[in-house]
Enzyme design. Sequence first.
Site, PDB file in Angstrom:
ATOM      1  N   ASP A  82       0.886  -1.355   0.092  1.00 53.68           N
ATOM      2  CA  ASP A  82       0.012   0.075  -0.046  1.00 53.68           C
ATOM      3  C   ASP A  82       0.881   1.359   0.097  1.00 53.68           C
ATOM      4  OD1 ASP A  82       0.726  -0.994   2.707  1.00 53.68           O
ATOM      5  OD2 ASP A  82      -0.690   0.524   3.514  1.00 53.68           O
ATOM      6  N   GLU A 144       0.144  -1.283   5.784  1.00 55.72           N
ATOM      7  CA  GLU A 144       1.201  -0.909   6.458  1.00 55.72           C
ATOM      8  C   GLU A 144       0.824   0.683   6.984  1.00 55.72           C
ATOM      9  OE1 GLU A 144       5.101   1.035   7.500  1.00 55.72           O
ATOM     10  OE2 GLU A 144       3.715   1.242   5.816  1.00 55.72           O
ATOM     11  N   GLU A 145       0.502   1.413   5.983  1.00 60.61           N
ATOM     12  CA  GLU A 145       0.507   2.771   6.240  1.00 60.61           C
ATOM     13  C   GLU A 145      -0.660   3.472   7.287  1.00 60.61           C
ATOM     14  OE1 GLU A 145       2.676   4.533   5.544  1.00 60.61           O
ATOM     15  OE2 GLU A 145       3.582   3.895   3.420  1.00 60.61           O
ATOM     16  N   HIS A 355       5.927   9.661   1.356  1.00 57.62           N
ATOM     17  CA  HIS A 355       4.844  10.556   1.780  1.00 57.62           C
ATOM     18  C   HIS A 355       5.045  11.958   1.400  1.00 57.62           C
ATOM     19  CE1 HIS A 355       4.207   7.713   5.674  1.00 57.62           C
ATOM     20  NE2 HIS A 355       4.336   6.841   4.673  1.00 57.62           N
TER      21      HIS A 355
END
Length: 383
Positions: A82, A144-145, A355
Amino acid sequence: MKNKLPPFIEIYRALIATPSISATEEALDQSNADLITLLADWFKNLGFNVEVQPVPGTRNKFNMLASTGQGAGGLLLAGHTDTVPFDDGRWTRDPFTLTEHDGKLYGLGTADMKGFFAFILDALRDVDVTKLKKPLYILATADEETSMAGARYFAETTALRPDCAIIGEPTSLQPVRAHKGHISNAIRIQGQSGHSSDPARGVNAIELMHDAIGHILQLRDSLKERYHYEAFTVPYPTLNLGHIHGGDASNRICACCELHMDIRPLPGMTLNELNGLLNDALAPVSERWPGRLTVDELHPPIPGYECPPNHQLVEVVEKLLGAKTEVVNYCTEAPFIQTLCPTLVLGPGSINQAHQPDEYLETRFIKPTRELITQVIHHFCWH
């Protein structure tokens, strides 16, 4: 079968072109099913057995485990499928189109961390998996995020116990053997509203929260004094008061006040230990005002993580790279994979790109990453 595998850059391009955003907000959250299907087909073409695992409590998310070889032990290479959401107004390129420019590969997930799977697949072209003496596992996880639900569920349910694991998060190919954890809580105090002209007829939640904050800050000081890990830049657990809200008018006694806080524990500190310390710190307020104070998790907690510095995995990777392992402040899935086997975090690209708008991975990482993956497979699966 291996000639069915697309070229490295086309694998990379397909991964970036397949959206797999994780978000707590349902409108932004996406399934990773299409990406898992891509990976599953490619690993099947390489002769791997592939298992796709639905992850409970998610919005149609899946893990994938590709495996080859027989026996115990072996090597696990892991990563998450992800990405975070993106701010369209801040990107100057299409996030889902892999673009190469000036020695950089741009796209959402190029560094964090879809690209790692392209490196694994490319390295495996030249590996005869039928000759491995120990098994090789490839794990692709979900979410995971946000919640790390994929890694949590895999670690809870698998019987696998490899000799060691590498998680390919972007570390600029500098091996990471430890990081802090993350715990976030909401402290809520329920008072009793009333007119400000008669304070005795109400219970002011802001005043109770003021008392609670005093005890929390004492806990912060205690954590700093009692716990120490010299390798970290900030060598003690941190506690931060991040958000507070209470009341609705200056002439009303505040009926409710809420504080959001986080703790970043050192490796070795258990979640139960931290919960106990926080509850003990707030006990005087709870005892004085029964039923008015509650503590709730804002996000699933992540424990600290550490791979033993003298483990064979550390020694081998340090020798291959000519670099010592490091410790970092950000969190990964390593605490969960570490419950299965000694684990390092090591991958191409910079964490500074994670990010960020116009995320990229520098092409200078391509050759050394491919070589490193080949070398660790040879060491842990052929020897």
